[in-house]
Structures are given as structure tokens and as C-alpha cells.
Write a protein that holds these residues in place. Sequence first.
Motif, PDB file in Angstrom:
ATOM      1  N   GLU A   1       0.857  -1.207  -0.056  1.00  0.00           N
ATOM      2  CA  GLU A   1      -0.107   0.046   0.042  1.00  0.00           C
ATOM      3  C   GLU A   1       0.812   1.367  -0.036  1.00  0.00           C
ATOM      4  N   ASP A   2       2.152   1.298   0.726  1.00  0.00           N
ATOM      5  CA  ASP A   2       2.933   2.480   0.854  1.00  0.00           C
ATOM      6  C   ASP A   2       3.476   2.500  -0.525  1.00  0.00           C
ATOM      7  N   ALA A   3       3.887   1.484  -1.371  1.00  0.00           N
ATOM      8  CA  ALA A   3       4.626   1.494  -2.437  1.00  0.00           C
ATOM      9  C   ALA A   3       3.502   2.199  -3.486  1.00  0.00           C
ATOM     10  N   LEU A   4       2.383   1.582  -3.506  1.00  0.00           N
ATOM     11  CA  LEU A   4       1.509   2.236  -4.514  1.00  0.00           C
ATOM     12  C   LEU A   4       1.218   3.578  -4.272  1.00  0.00           C
ATOM     13  N   ALA A   5       0.791   4.035  -2.992  1.00  0.00           N
ATOM     14  CA  ALA A   5       0.421   5.235  -2.774  1.00  0.00           C
ATOM     15  C   ALA A   5       1.793   6.294  -3.116  1.00  0.00           C
ATOM     16  N   LEU A   6       3.042   5.727  -2.921  1.00  0.00           N
ATOM     17  CA  LEU A   6       4.298   6.681  -3.512  1.00  0.00           C
ATOM     18  C   LEU A   6       4.260   6.894  -4.780  1.00  0.00           C
ATOM     19  N   LEU A   7       3.774   5.956  -5.529  1.00  0.00           N
ATOM     20  CA  LEU A   7       3.760   6.048  -7.028  1.00  0.00           C
ATOM     21  C   LEU A   7       2.690   6.890  -7.643  1.00  0.00           C
TER      22      LEU A   7
ATOM     23  N   ALA B   1      -0.567  -3.585  -7.867  1.00  0.00           N
ATOM     24  CA  ALA B   1      -2.283  -3.704  -7.856  1.00  0.00           C
ATOM     25  C   ALA B   1      -2.521  -5.188  -7.851  1.00  0.00           C
ATOM     26  N   ASN B   2      -1.800  -6.064  -8.874  1.00  0.00           N
ATOM     27  CA  ASN B   2      -2.284  -7.285  -8.995  1.00  0.00           C
ATOM     28  C   ASN B   2      -1.887  -8.101  -7.667  1.00  0.00           C
ATOM     29  N   SER B   3      -0.582  -7.709  -6.910  1.00  0.00           N
ATOM     30  CA  SER B   3      -0.252  -8.263  -5.889  1.00  0.00           C
ATOM     31  C   SER B   3      -1.411  -8.100  -4.708  1.00  0.00           C
ATOM     32  N   LEU B   4      -2.122  -6.853  -4.676  1.00  0.00           N
ATOM     33  CA  LEU B   4      -3.085  -6.633  -3.833  1.00  0.00           C
ATOM     34  C   LEU B   4      -4.491  -6.993  -4.414  1.00  0.00           C
TER      35      LEU B   4
END
Length: 196
Positions: free
Chosen positions: A107-113, A140-143
Motif C-alpha cells: 500500500e505504501d509503494a502504490l501510494a508513493l507511485l 495492484a495485481n499483488s493486492l
Amino acid sequence: ESLKTLSDPDAREQALGVAALLYNQVEQYSLGLEYAEIIIKEDWQGRGTCKGGQLKFEALYKSGQLANQLDAADAAIRACSAIGEFVRANLIRTYIARLYVEQNRLEDALALLDAHHTEVASTRYSMLISEFDALRAHIANSLGRSQDAKRFAKSAITDGVQNQYTEPLVTAYRVLYEIARAEGDAAAALDYHEKF
């Protein structure tokens, strides 16, 4: 050898940058880091923290040493943004996002990007745009967010470097294959797997 006598600061910065980049690409991260640190130290026209920093944090990420350097990475991002070097700032963000993925902080990685996607798009730098989108697709796929993952993967393909095989392209096709397979769409899965 000629670096010792090279007096033109622009040429010196260029040579040091090429050396650091080359060493990072051939997985000689300690040498890449050494040349990046020289760029940072010499700080020609206030660009060293950014230009050398981007190369430094690439070497640190790829050698597994970035986790303890996140504050310094943020400082380099700020230095890059201050001089309008948004490509370099966002390259550093990709290293941080990849570290977050490795730490299972998806979630942190996706939020940063996501927070910097518009800025990345404004650079019009195809490789970076594609890398951002492919990384977003993977996360997103991993989530389990397959619709977002599909959209991001297709953007990575469409907006990426054309007529070349790049890592983001491979990632995007792998994500699309995994989703099609999970959805039971054998024809699409086969097509994406062949492209992958």
C-alpha cells in the motif's frame, strides 16, 4: 585516467555520471557508488546532490543497502525537485517503491507511485512512465486489484518505449498474463504469455 586532469566541470560531471551509470548496469555497485559520491561531493552548479544522488540510490537499492538510507533518499528527491530534475527525483522514488514491495509494504509503494504519477507523465520520458505504470500494475495485481492492474499494465505497454524490449514491458505482459489466467481466459492468457 583522464579524470585526474579533466578540468572542464561539465565534462567531468558527465564522465563521472557515465562511469557511475555503467558500473551500476554491470552490477559493480561499490564502484558505481564511488563515482556517484564524487559527483555529490563536487556538486557542480548545485546539481551534485540530485545527479549523484540518483546514481547513488540506484546502487544502494540494487545492492540491498537502501533501507537504512531513506532519509537521505528523500533529501536527494527534494534536491532534484528544487532544480526541476523530475526524472531523477522519480527514478529515486521507484527504488523506494521497489524496496517497499520487498518489505511487503504494498500500500505504501502504490501510494508513493500514485502520488507522483501526474508529475512523471509531465516529463514525457517514456521509459520512466512505463516503469511507473508497470510497477503500479505489479503492486495492484499483488493486492488483488485486477482491474487497476490491467489498466496500469496496458498503460505501461502503450506509453512505454516503442519497438524495444524493456523491463517494464516484460512486467506489464507478465501481469496481464497472470490476470487472464486467473480469470480463466485461456486465449488472452496464451497471447499475453507469448508476448511476455
